[in-house]
Design a protein around this motif. Structure first.
Motif, mmCIF file in Angstrom:
data_model
loop_
_atom_site.group_PDB
_atom_site.id
_atom_site.type_symbol
_atom_site.label_atom_id
_atom_site.label_comp_id
_atom_site.label_asym_id
_atom_site.label_seq_id
_atom_site.Cartn_x
_atom_site.Cartn_y
_atom_site.Cartn_z
ATOM 1 N N PRO A 25 0.808 -1.110 0.151
ATOM 2 C CA PRO A 25 0.213 0.118 -0.068
ATOM 3 C C PRO A 25 0.862 1.230 0.172
ATOM 4 O O PRO A 25 0.363 2.317 -0.430
ATOM 5 N N LYS A 26 1.998 1.234 0.453
ATOM 6 C CA LYS A 26 3.062 2.530 0.285
ATOM 7 C C LYS A 26 3.617 2.662 -1.124
ATOM 8 O O LYS A 26 4.189 3.669 -1.282
ATOM 9 N N MET A 27 3.460 1.666 -1.855
ATOM 10 C CA MET A 27 4.038 1.952 -3.031
ATOM 11 C C MET A 27 3.566 2.925 -4.092
ATOM 12 O O MET A 27 2.323 3.197 -4.070
ATOM 13 N N ASN A 28 4.518 3.772 -4.652
ATOM 14 C CA ASN A 28 4.161 4.681 -5.644
ATOM 15 C C ASN A 28 5.102 4.313 -7.067
ATOM 16 O O ASN A 28 6.343 3.744 -6.879
ATOM 17 N N VAL A 29 4.479 4.813 -8.195
ATOM 18 C CA VAL A 29 5.265 4.349 -9.332
ATOM 19 C C VAL A 29 5.409 5.526 -10.267
ATOM 20 O O VAL A 29 4.515 6.419 -10.457
ATOM 21 N N ASN A 30 6.678 5.684 -10.778
ATOM 22 C CA ASN A 30 7.090 7.014 -11.469
ATOM 23 C C ASN A 30 7.469 6.398 -12.710
ATOM 24 O O ASN A 30 8.322 5.699 -12.865
ATOM 25 N N PHE A 31 6.674 7.016 -14.010
ATOM 26 C CA PHE A 31 7.031 6.402 -15.024
ATOM 27 C C PHE A 31 7.788 7.538 -15.892
ATOM 28 O O PHE A 31 7.411 8.869 -15.792
ATOM 29 N N HIS A 77 0.588 2.928 -27.639
ATOM 30 C CA HIS A 77 1.736 2.253 -26.939
ATOM 31 C C HIS A 77 1.512 2.555 -25.183
ATOM 32 O O HIS A 77 1.826 1.739 -24.414
ATOM 33 N N LEU A 78 1.298 3.819 -25.050
ATOM 34 C CA LEU A 78 1.088 4.360 -23.786
ATOM 35 C C LEU A 78 -0.071 3.471 -23.133
ATOM 36 O O LEU A 78 -0.066 3.290 -21.852
ATOM 37 N N ALA A 79 -1.313 3.186 -23.953
ATOM 38 C CA ALA A 79 -2.407 2.844 -23.262
ATOM 39 C C ALA A 79 -2.123 1.302 -22.729
ATOM 40 O O ALA A 79 -2.760 0.772 -21.814
ATOM 41 N N ARG A 80 -1.064 0.519 -23.479
ATOM 42 C CA ARG A 80 -0.852 -0.750 -23.173
ATOM 43 C C ARG A 80 0.066 -0.895 -21.783
ATOM 44 O O ARG A 80 0.020 -1.869 -21.019
ATOM 45 N N ILE A 81 0.527 0.473 -21.639
ATOM 46 C CA ILE A 81 1.465 0.450 -20.224
ATOM 47 C C ILE A 81 0.794 1.103 -19.118
ATOM 48 O O ILE A 81 0.970 0.918 -18.040
ATOM 49 N N LEU A 82 0.132 2.365 -19.426
ATOM 50 C CA LEU A 82 -0.487 2.944 -18.325
ATOM 51 C C LEU A 82 -1.865 2.647 -18.017
ATOM 52 O O LEU A 82 -2.860 3.041 -18.294
ATOM 53 N N LEU A 83 -1.788 1.472 -17.010
ATOM 54 C CA LEU A 83 -2.998 0.818 -16.682
ATOM 55 C C LEU A 83 -3.647 1.451 -15.588
ATOM 56 O O LEU A 83 -2.822 1.945 -14.919
ATOM 57 N N VAL A 84 -4.899 1.456 -15.523
ATOM 58 C CA VAL A 84 -5.534 2.192 -14.449
ATOM 59 C C VAL A 84 -5.189 1.530 -12.864
ATOM 60 O O VAL A 84 -5.407 2.340 -11.797
ATOM 61 N N GLU A 85 -4.736 0.390 -12.928
ATOM 62 C CA GLU A 85 -4.586 -0.289 -11.621
ATOM 63 C C GLU A 85 -3.162 0.153 -10.960
ATOM 64 O O GLU A 85 -2.903 -0.101 -9.861
ATOM 65 N N ILE A 86 -2.407 0.888 -11.886
ATOM 66 C CA ILE A 86 -1.138 1.439 -11.341
ATOM 67 C C ILE A 86 -1.006 2.554 -10.273
ATOM 68 O O ILE A 86 -1.751 3.512 -10.932
ATOM 69 N N PRO A 87 -0.564 2.516 -9.129
ATOM 70 C CA PRO A 87 -0.490 3.658 -8.197
ATOM 71 C C PRO A 87 0.293 4.907 -8.857
ATOM 72 O O PRO A 87 1.573 4.749 -8.202
ATOM 73 N N VAL A 88 0.194 5.492 -9.814
ATOM 74 C CA VAL A 88 1.243 6.388 -10.443
ATOM 75 C C VAL A 88 1.146 7.711 -9.462
ATOM 76 O O VAL A 88 0.248 8.676 -9.295
ATOM 77 N N ARG A 89 2.463 8.174 -9.334
ATOM 78 C CA ARG A 89 2.716 9.298 -8.663
ATOM 79 C C ARG A 89 3.295 10.354 -9.740
ATOM 80 O O ARG A 89 2.917 11.665 -9.511
ATOM 81 N N SER A 90 4.068 9.784 -10.421
ATOM 82 C CA SER A 90 4.795 10.830 -11.460
ATOM 83 C C SER A 90 4.722 10.374 -12.978
ATOM 84 O O SER A 90 4.847 8.959 -13.212
#
Length: 439
Positions: free
Chosen positions: A278-284, A294-307
């Motif tokens: 639960p503490k995890m953040n993802v920076n792309f 290409h981006l749609a295949r990678i940027l899935l809604v389930e990813i907790p993206v911070r940046s």
């Protein structure tokens, strides 16, 4: 009665040790050595462990006599003060030929060998941009360097907490050999931070490698992992969930146009990892990966993206469009996105409204950096919304591209906008906006 013949001592002679060490901290090696000759007290200060805990050793590629001495001073330092080291950074700057690389390899062999024997404090090691796939790295020299580094990592595996091998550009087998060295003593590693961005050579589909999955399964306490998207797979996400979910805080993921990034990764794998960590953040960080599919295949809604950082590197594709990315993909992260960087060559596409709407929808967005073709009025609209507390930005850095040679009028308008919102900018914002002719 005082003896007038007794020499008066300088106040420096009575300087407390802690103050003396602080002064020595700001001196380079040569000045420290000279200062150590002043008196016994200063000589003792020279050998204070606190002065030698952090070290950056740079090997410059330009040939000269001064550069030759760098190899000698690196070994001198290691033998003299290596036992105190806690943080070591080695830089290889612009290597120019094979003899230089050979000299670097021999020096590093001695340096690592001595450190491995005398040091019991090292917790951080950084050796960036080795670029071992370059032709100046002959096979024998390359193999010997990797062997020496693997031996050193094995010796330090129990104490090392941070390893940065960014830009090594190494084969899959050699890369896994180095990473496996961190767990060779106990078959598991508790290192907390690893940077393997551009660690593997270009074009490698690391995500399909069973050897890589086996290697990553040995890390049991990762806090920060920095790597390329060509390493991502359902298997890797499951490994991180099983072994590091209790500690994992940050994933920094780079996706480059020349790295394979067409693999299918399940949103469920991301969701399971996010649930257990639960503490995890993802920076792309995307470089020249700009197409929506290409981006749609990678940027899935389930990813907790911070940046998110999208950089086109000045490449313009008239057949691509950023509008769907701004309106469909990025708004999915409205609840967590804190930092957005867009470096676009969108000379064929007007994006002011879409970008402003995205910014207003991201309720936690603090940092905005945009290099793009925009109208100057975009800045006025953005600052007006910020003044009305419709967004919480604290940093705004914008480079407004213009196709005109003369941007005098745009600069005048920007100056007017600054004066209008000066109270807000000066008190609450880290603000930098300029026009930039692109012709």
């Amino acid at each position: 009665m005082e003896d007038d013949n007794e020499p008066e001592q300088s106040s420096w002679a009575h300087l407390p040790d802690v103050c003396l060490r602080h002064v020595f901290h700001w001196l380079d090696d040569r000045d420290r050595s000279r200062a150590a000759l002043v008196c016994k007290k200063w000589s003792c200060a020279m050998y204070s462990g606190s002065l030698w805990r952090c070290r950056t050793i740079t090997f410059y590629g330009q040939p000269s006599r001064a550069r030759t001495l760098e190899f000698q001073s690196a070994l001198w330092y290691t033998k003299k003060f290596g036992k105190y080291l806690k943080h070591l950074e080695v830089k290889l700057s612009n290597p120019y030929n094979t003899p230089f690389i050979k000299k670097f390899q021999v020096t590093m062999k001695g340096l690592l060998s001595h450190l491995g024997k005398c040091n019991s404090h090292l917790v951080s090691l950084s050796i960036k941009y080795l670029e071992l796939d370059c032709l100046i790295w002959k096979n024998v020299v390359r193999s010997q360097f990797i062997k020496n580094l693997a031996t050193f990592l094995k010796r330090m595996s129990k104490q090392l907490d941070y390893l940065n091998l960014k830009g090594a550009r190494i084969t899959l087998e050699e890369g896994c050999e180095l990473l496996n060295s961190l767990s060779s003593l106990t078959n598991r590693s508790f290192i907390s931070e690893i940077n393997i961005e551009d660690f593997f050579s270009l074009h490698l589909s690391v995500y399909s490698s069973a050897l890589f999955h086996q290697t990553m399964s040995k890390f049991h306490s990762l806090t920060i992992l920095t790597f390329n998207y060509n390493c991502i797979s359902d298997e890797l996400l499951d490994i991180l969930r099983e072994h590091s979910s209790h500690s994992l805080c940050t994933l920094n993921i780079k996706c480059h146009i020349h790295d394979p990034h067409g693999q299918v990764v399940s949103g469920m794998s991301w969701a399971n990892l996010a649930k257990r960590a639960p503490k995890m953040n993802v920076n792309f960080f995307f470089e020249r990966v700009m197409k929506h599919d290409h981006l749609a295949r990678i940027l899935l809604v389930e990813i907790p993206v911070r940046s998110i950082s999208l950089q086109s590197c000045y490449f313009s594709d008239p057949d691509s469009t950023m509008r769907p990315t701004l309106t469909n993909l990025l708004p999915a992260y409205w609840h967590g996105l804190q930092k957005l960087t867009l470096e676009l060559n969108n000379d064929h596409e007007f994006l002011d409204n879409e970008l402003l709407q995205l910014i207003l929808s991201c309720k936690k967005l603090l940092f905005l950096k945009v290099w793009a073709f925009l109208s100057v009025s975009f800045m006025e609209r953005l600052l007006q919304n910020r003044a009305e507390r419709k967004c919480i930005l604290t940093t705004i850095k914008v480079r407004i591209y213009t196709a005109q040679d003369d941007s005098t009028e745009e600069e005048r308008l920007l100056a007017d906008i600054y004066r209008k919102f000066k109270y807000l900018i000066d008190s609450e914002l880290n603000y930098f906006v300029i026009t930039y002719p692109v012709v």
